[in-house]
Scaffold this motif. Structure first.
Motif, PDB file in Angstrom:
ATOM      1  N   LEU B  96       4.179  -0.408   4.187  1.00 14.86           N
ATOM      2  CA  LEU B  96       3.269  -1.064   5.219  1.00 14.86           C
ATOM      3  C   LEU B  96       2.651  -0.278   6.237  1.00 14.86           C
ATOM      4  O   LEU B  96       1.484  -0.224   6.539  1.00 14.86           O
ATOM      5  CB  LEU B  96       4.189  -2.173   5.962  1.00 14.86           C
ATOM      6  N   MET B  97       3.555   0.616   6.809  1.00 11.59           N
ATOM      7  CA  MET B  97       3.022   1.332   7.895  1.00 11.59           C
ATOM      8  C   MET B  97       1.832   2.291   7.106  1.00 11.59           C
ATOM      9  O   MET B  97       0.653   2.528   7.849  1.00 11.59           O
ATOM     10  CB  MET B  97       3.929   2.327   8.353  1.00 11.59           C
ATOM     11  N   ILE B  98       2.427   3.110   6.075  1.00 10.00           N
ATOM     12  CA  ILE B  98       1.449   4.195   5.461  1.00 10.00           C
ATOM     13  C   ILE B  98      -0.007   3.698   5.161  1.00 10.00           C
ATOM     14  O   ILE B  98      -0.948   3.883   5.362  1.00 10.00           O
ATOM     15  CB  ILE B  98       2.058   5.078   4.697  1.00 10.00           C
ATOM     16  N   ALA B  99       0.194   2.294   4.355  1.00 16.20           N
ATOM     17  CA  ALA B  99      -0.935   1.764   3.702  1.00 16.20           C
ATOM     18  C   ALA B  99      -1.779   1.334   4.795  1.00 16.20           C
ATOM     19  O   ALA B  99      -3.081   1.480   4.862  1.00 16.20           O
ATOM     20  CB  ALA B  99      -0.545   0.435   2.789  1.00 16.20           C
ATOM     21  N   LEU B 100      -1.263   0.563   5.828  1.00 17.40           N
ATOM     22  CA  LEU B 100      -2.099   0.169   6.853  1.00 17.40           C
ATOM     23  C   LEU B 100      -2.956   1.631   7.817  1.00 17.40           C
ATOM     24  O   LEU B 100      -3.983   1.525   8.093  1.00 17.40           O
ATOM     25  CB  LEU B 100      -1.139  -0.518   8.132  1.00 17.40           C
ATOM     26  N   ALA B 101      -2.239   2.485   7.649  1.00 15.83           N
ATOM     27  CA  ALA B 101      -2.980   3.599   8.442  1.00 15.83           C
ATOM     28  C   ALA B 101      -3.984   4.206   7.467  1.00 15.83           C
ATOM     29  O   ALA B 101      -5.123   4.491   8.071  1.00 15.83           O
ATOM     30  CB  ALA B 101      -1.702   4.673   8.636  1.00 15.83           C
ATOM     31  N   ILE B 102      -3.626   4.260   6.184  1.00 11.55           N
ATOM     32  CA  ILE B 102      -4.876   4.799   5.348  1.00 11.55           C
ATOM     33  C   ILE B 102      -6.121   3.627   5.432  1.00 11.55           C
ATOM     34  O   ILE B 102      -6.930   4.157   5.541  1.00 11.55           O
ATOM     35  CB  ILE B 102      -4.136   5.031   3.880  1.00 11.55           C
ATOM     36  N   ALA B 103      -5.559   2.319   5.257  1.00 17.91           N
ATOM     37  CA  ALA B 103      -6.581   1.447   5.468  1.00 17.91           C
ATOM     38  C   ALA B 103      -7.676   1.554   6.414  1.00 17.91           C
ATOM     39  O   ALA B 103      -8.870   1.477   6.468  1.00 17.91           O
ATOM     40  CB  ALA B 103      -6.164   0.097   4.962  1.00 17.91           C
ATOM     41  N   LEU B 104      -6.855   1.706   7.883  1.00 15.76           N
ATOM     42  CA  LEU B 104      -7.505   1.965   8.855  1.00 15.76           C
ATOM     43  C   LEU B 104      -8.480   3.140   8.900  1.00 15.76           C
ATOM     44  O   LEU B 104      -9.689   3.131   9.355  1.00 15.76           O
ATOM     45  CB  LEU B 104      -6.883   1.859  10.317  1.00 15.76           C
ATOM     46  N   LEU B 105      -7.799   4.178   8.533  1.00 14.62           N
ATOM     47  CA  LEU B 105      -8.743   5.413   8.238  1.00 14.62           C
ATOM     48  C   LEU B 105      -9.824   5.393   7.361  1.00 14.62           C
ATOM     49  O   LEU B 105     -11.150   5.744   7.886  1.00 14.62           O
ATOM     50  CB  LEU B 105      -7.850   6.631   7.815  1.00 14.62           C
ATOM     51  N   PHE B 106      -9.559   4.728   6.443  1.00 17.45           N
ATOM     52  CA  PHE B 106     -10.774   4.652   5.412  1.00 17.45           C
ATOM     53  C   PHE B 106     -11.825   3.375   5.506  1.00 17.45           C
ATOM     54  O   PHE B 106     -12.699   3.292   5.118  1.00 17.45           O
ATOM     55  CB  PHE B 106     -10.098   4.288   3.845  1.00 17.45           C
ATOM     56  N   ASN B 107     -11.300   2.827   6.654  1.00 10.85           N
ATOM     57  CA  ASN B 107     -12.306   1.588   7.099  1.00 10.85           C
ATOM     58  C   ASN B 107     -13.300   2.278   7.976  1.00 10.85           C
ATOM     59  O   ASN B 107     -14.366   1.757   7.998  1.00 10.85           O
ATOM     60  CB  ASN B 107     -11.719   0.798   7.674  1.00 10.85           C
ATOM     61  N   GLU B 108     -13.270   3.279   8.404  1.00 12.44           N
ATOM     62  CA  GLU B 108     -14.016   4.164   9.205  1.00 12.44           C
ATOM     63  C   GLU B 108     -15.218   4.841   8.281  1.00 12.44           C
ATOM     64  O   GLU B 108     -14.627   5.095   7.078  1.00 12.44           O
ATOM     65  CB  GLU B 108     -13.777   5.230  10.034  1.00 12.44           C
ATOM     66  N   VAL B 180       1.847   2.679  -2.216  1.00 12.09           N
ATOM     67  CA  VAL B 180       0.776   2.630  -1.235  1.00 12.09           C
ATOM     68  C   VAL B 180      -0.509   2.353  -1.549  1.00 12.09           C
ATOM     69  O   VAL B 180      -1.285   1.468  -0.668  1.00 12.09           O
ATOM     70  CB  VAL B 180       1.002   3.850  -0.230  1.00 12.09           C
ATOM     71  N   PRO B 181      -1.098   2.933  -2.616  1.00 10.12           N
ATOM     72  CA  PRO B 181      -2.441   2.715  -2.822  1.00 10.12           C
ATOM     73  C   PRO B 181      -2.959   1.344  -3.043  1.00 10.12           C
ATOM     74  O   PRO B 181      -3.830   0.799  -2.294  1.00 10.12           O
ATOM     75  CB  PRO B 181      -2.696   3.523  -4.194  1.00 10.12           C
ATOM     76  N   PHE B 182      -1.940   0.577  -3.741  1.00  9.54           N
ATOM     77  CA  PHE B 182      -2.449  -0.831  -3.974  1.00  9.54           C
ATOM     78  C   PHE B 182      -2.329  -1.669  -2.450  1.00  9.54           C
ATOM     79  O   PHE B 182      -3.330  -2.349  -2.411  1.00  9.54           O
ATOM     80  CB  PHE B 182      -1.599  -1.716  -4.951  1.00  9.54           C
ATOM     81  N   ALA B 183      -1.521  -1.327  -1.856  1.00  9.76           N
ATOM     82  CA  ALA B 183      -1.260  -2.219  -0.466  1.00  9.76           C
ATOM     83  C   ALA B 183      -2.365  -1.755   0.313  1.00  9.76           C
ATOM     84  O   ALA B 183      -3.237  -2.627   1.136  1.00  9.76           O
ATOM     85  CB  ALA B 183       0.030  -1.837   0.099  1.00  9.76           C
ATOM     86  N   ALA B 184      -2.818  -0.475   0.420  1.00 10.54           N
ATOM     87  CA  ALA B 184      -3.992   0.030   1.044  1.00 10.54           C
ATOM     88  C   ALA B 184      -5.339  -0.534   0.657  1.00 10.54           C
ATOM     89  O   ALA B 184      -6.199  -0.988   1.472  1.00 10.54           O
ATOM     90  CB  ALA B 184      -3.993   1.696   1.008  1.00 10.54           C
ATOM     91  N   ILE B 185      -5.370  -0.714  -0.726  1.00  9.14           N
ATOM     92  CA  ILE B 185      -6.703  -1.538  -0.959  1.00  9.14           C
ATOM     93  C   ILE B 185      -6.593  -3.013  -0.640  1.00  9.14           C
ATOM     94  O   ILE B 185      -7.815  -3.520  -0.248  1.00  9.14           O
ATOM     95  CB  ILE B 185      -6.896  -1.490  -2.611  1.00  9.14           C
TER      96      ILE B 185
END
Lengths: 383, 305
Positions: B96-108, B180-185
């Motif tokens: 949850l934590m890592i995927a969220l962080a990555i998603a927030l980053l990749f949303n920029e 993490v990748p799937f969750a991040a997507i």
């Protein structure tokens, strides 16, 4: 409350210039409307003031502070968005209180224990302001509903409420009425004006609807192509447009504009459109010498075309034109008449009592005191 | 007896034959589903009620809930459950934590974002066993983790997979890395569905980055978070291939998760009755947890519409 000043404001998106060298001074407490067709840069200019877009060049002053590099949250502004942008997961009360609660100092459990009283007082203050705004906007019954349970008009009022409770220095409104149906729009228009009179907060209001602009603005800035064409009071814009764009944009139905040649006969100036010829009254015939024999644009508003019997002036010297009536649209209080003068189509807005028949000829009278003449090349007004 | 004079109308005949024809077309798929899903599910339920041990092939008989009773009184089950809960909790929180962080980053928006997004998917594409083998190498005595820690002056000769607590944590790391990748997507898709003016309205309202994350972004993400939590909990409860390749349940019983227990019961002890009972218990537990999650989160996350 504060004055807002835009100095040489320019905003580029890549190679596209959305706003070009805009200079505008909005007085303390003034209701300024930015109006223009879509894509004219009015919303971009507003978003620059809000801080949602970075300024490419120029300065924005709110009060006596240069805010170019100030983030939106520190500009002390409130904005109403076109689709309201209410927070769907909060109820009406929370939506309105959100901005105020953010301004509370962050609460740690210990701080809360120690300064419970201060926090309570601040919360009570927030509550008071939210309820006061709710009362002003007639939202008391809806405070605990979610946005999705509200009608369009109610959502619009919540969006206004969210702006009001903050008691900001400046209101920014981005087409706040465009999602409402026609009847509600007229109502809300009046409500907004009342609200502005009551609060006296400097307001910048963006719209593409010239009727909204005319009825609401203390002053109006007409924009086109990222450039401000004219800033003036509604009546001055209507009576004295500085160029063809403003003349065509302000007023409904649009001003009739015909290509013509300026002529001088026996010391009098005449406008000759090829289909008809009208005389320019003595008082207005100044500085026309340079245009004689040249192409100009003759402008006459539909409201300034009269039936000879009903015209409120008696002068009939060189202002009568023989036209054919094509179509009559009764509007109730007036008639919209589509005419042809020779090869030129014209629209007239006449008194409802005017007796006209389609496909007959009619002797129309132009109010030449209110006619306009534009330079064809520069599109600027000659008078 | 009166004969019905009315014959069914042509349209009615057509309708009925249409429906029949439709059924006929669906039949192969339905049969396939029955054979491949319904039959195994029901058969394993039946087996879970039998005493069915291949070491005594002649002694197959109905014991009712006997297998379940045995399992619930077996300390091994409770140990495995404990390990599984720790493992699943670690996986859920980590993912949850890592995927969220990555998603927030990749949303920029930044240069090379498309490439980064594509690369992000690589771990997800890896089969579980391969992932286990890869991390066995990483956590080995001469693996990448030690090499990395050595840079910071830590003891470079730790045997991560031979220390009970570390081995379980290592398994969590490996599982999280894969999931993490799937969750991040999922998060990324949800982030992009948040209307831009929400964020802008919050900025004008005076919200800084943290306040926007807390009051705007996270509420909008409640549903995707729920999906990821349920999905990752299931992954935690079913984790077998990773454990198989990474630790084999060891050292000792440190990574003896419940799926591994099911496997050993079936294929080491050949006790199919008990193994099937285990499978049903796992299914029951994940289902219960999912219901709890949904109760807790779903309504609160209902914001659109």
């Amino acid at each position: 409350m504060a004055k807002v000043v835009l100095k040489d404001l320019t905003k580029r998106f890549g190679s596209v210039v959305a706003v070009r060298n805009v200079n505008l001074e909005i007085q303390d407490g003034e209701f300024m409307v930015l109006v223009g067709p879509s894509g004219c840069g009015k919303t971009t200019a507003l978003r620059c003031v809000a801080g949602l877009e970075e300024v490419s060049e120029g300065e924005i002053w709110i009060g006596d502070r240069l805010v170019n590099d100030v983030s939106p949250k520190d500009r002390d502004i409130a904005m109403v968005f076109q689709n309201y942008a209410l927070y769907p997961h909060m109820n009406v009360y929370e939506n309105m209180a959100f901005g105020l609660r953010l301004r509370l100092p962050p609460t740690t459990p210990l701080a809360w224990l120690l300064q419970r009283r201060a926090y309570k007082a601040k919360n009570a203050e927030i509550d008071r302001r939210v309820r006061q705004a709710a009362e002003m906007l007639d939202l008391q019954q809806l405070l605990y509903r979610r946005p999705k349970e509200l009608s369009g008009g109610q959502r619009q009022r919540v969006a206004l409420g969210r702006a009001i409770v903050r008691e900001p220095k400046v209101f920014l409104m981005d087409e706040p009425l465009s999602n409402l149906d026609a009847k509600l729009r007229v109502q809300t228009r009046a409500e907004l004006i009342r609200l502005h009179r009551r609060l006296g907060i400097t307001t910048i209001y963006v719209t593409h609807d010239q009727v909204e602009a005319m009825t609401m603005g203390d002053r109006i800035a007409v924009m086109e192509g990222g450039v401000i064409q004219q800033v003036d009071t509604p009546l001055n814009l209507y009576n004295h447009p500085v160029n063809m764009f403003v003349a065509g944009f302000i007023g409904s139905p649009e001003m009739n504009m015909l290509e013509a040649t300026l002529k001088r006969l026996d010391g009098h100036y005449f406008v000759d459109t090829g289909s008809f010829q009208v005389k320019i009254p003595e008082g207005r015939a100044k500085n026309l010498e340079a245009y004689v024999g040249k192409s100009v644009i003759f402008g006459i508003r539909p409201e300034d075309i009269y039936d000879p019997e009903l015209a409120p002036f008696s002068n009939r010297d060189g202002n009568q034109v023989t036209v054919t009536v094509d179509v009559i649209e009764p509007m109730g209080s007036s008639l919209l008449v589509y005419l042809t003068a020779g090869k030129h189509p014209l629209i007239a807005s006449c008194d409802a009592n005017t007796r006209l028949k389609e496909n007959e000829t009619w002797q129309a009278v132009f109010d030449m005191q209110k006619a306009h003449l534009f330079d064809k090349d520069s599109t600027k007004a000659i008078f | 007896m009166t004969r019905r004079s009315e014959t069914p109308s042509r349209a009615a005949v057509l309708r009925r034959s249409d429906a029949l024809f439709g059924m006929l077309l669906n039949l192969p798929a339905i049969l396939l589903i029955l054979a491949l899903i319904a039959f195994p599910v029901l058969y394993s339920l039946w087996v879970s009620l039998l005493r069915y041990n291949l070491r005594r092939p002649n002694d197959v008989h109905f014991v009712g809930l006997g297998n379940y009773r045995e399992i619930l009184t077996d300390p091994m089950f409770w140990h495995a459950l404990q390990v599984t809960l720790y493992f699943a909790a670690g996986c859920v929180i980590g993912t949850l934590m890592i995927a969220l962080a990555i998603a927030l980053l990749f949303n920029e928006t930044f240069k090379g974002r498309a490439l980064a997004r594509a690369l992000l998917l690589v771990p997800w594409a890896m089969p579980g066993v391969v992932n286990g083998l890869l991390w066995r190498g990483m956590f080995g005595k001469y693996g990448g983790v030690n090499a990395l820690l050595a840079l910071f002056g830590a003891d470079p000769h730790q045997s991560w997979l031979l220390q009970p607590t570390q081995a379980l944590n290592a398994a969590i790391v490996a599982q999280v890395w894969k999931d993490v990748p799937f969750a991040a997507i999922i998060f990324l898709a949800a982030l992009q569905a948040i209307p831009r003016d929400q964020c802008q309205a919050a900025r004008v309202d005076g919200a800084g980055w943290w306040a926007r994350l807390r009051y705007i972004t996270l509420p909008w993400l409640l549903h995707p978070i729920l999906i990821v939590v349920i999905w990752e909990t299931m992954n935690g409860f079913r984790a077998f291939d990773l454990i198989f390749a990474l630790t084999g349940g060891g050292p000792g019983r440190a990574t003896h998760v419940i799926a591994w227990q099911t496997y050993t019961e079936a294929f080491r002890f050949l006790n199919f009755g008990a193994a099937n009972a285990y499978s049903y218990l796992i299914a029951l537990m994940t289902m219960t947890l999912s219901v709890v999650y949904i109760r807790l989160l779903y309504r609160r996350g209902q914001i659109q519409g």
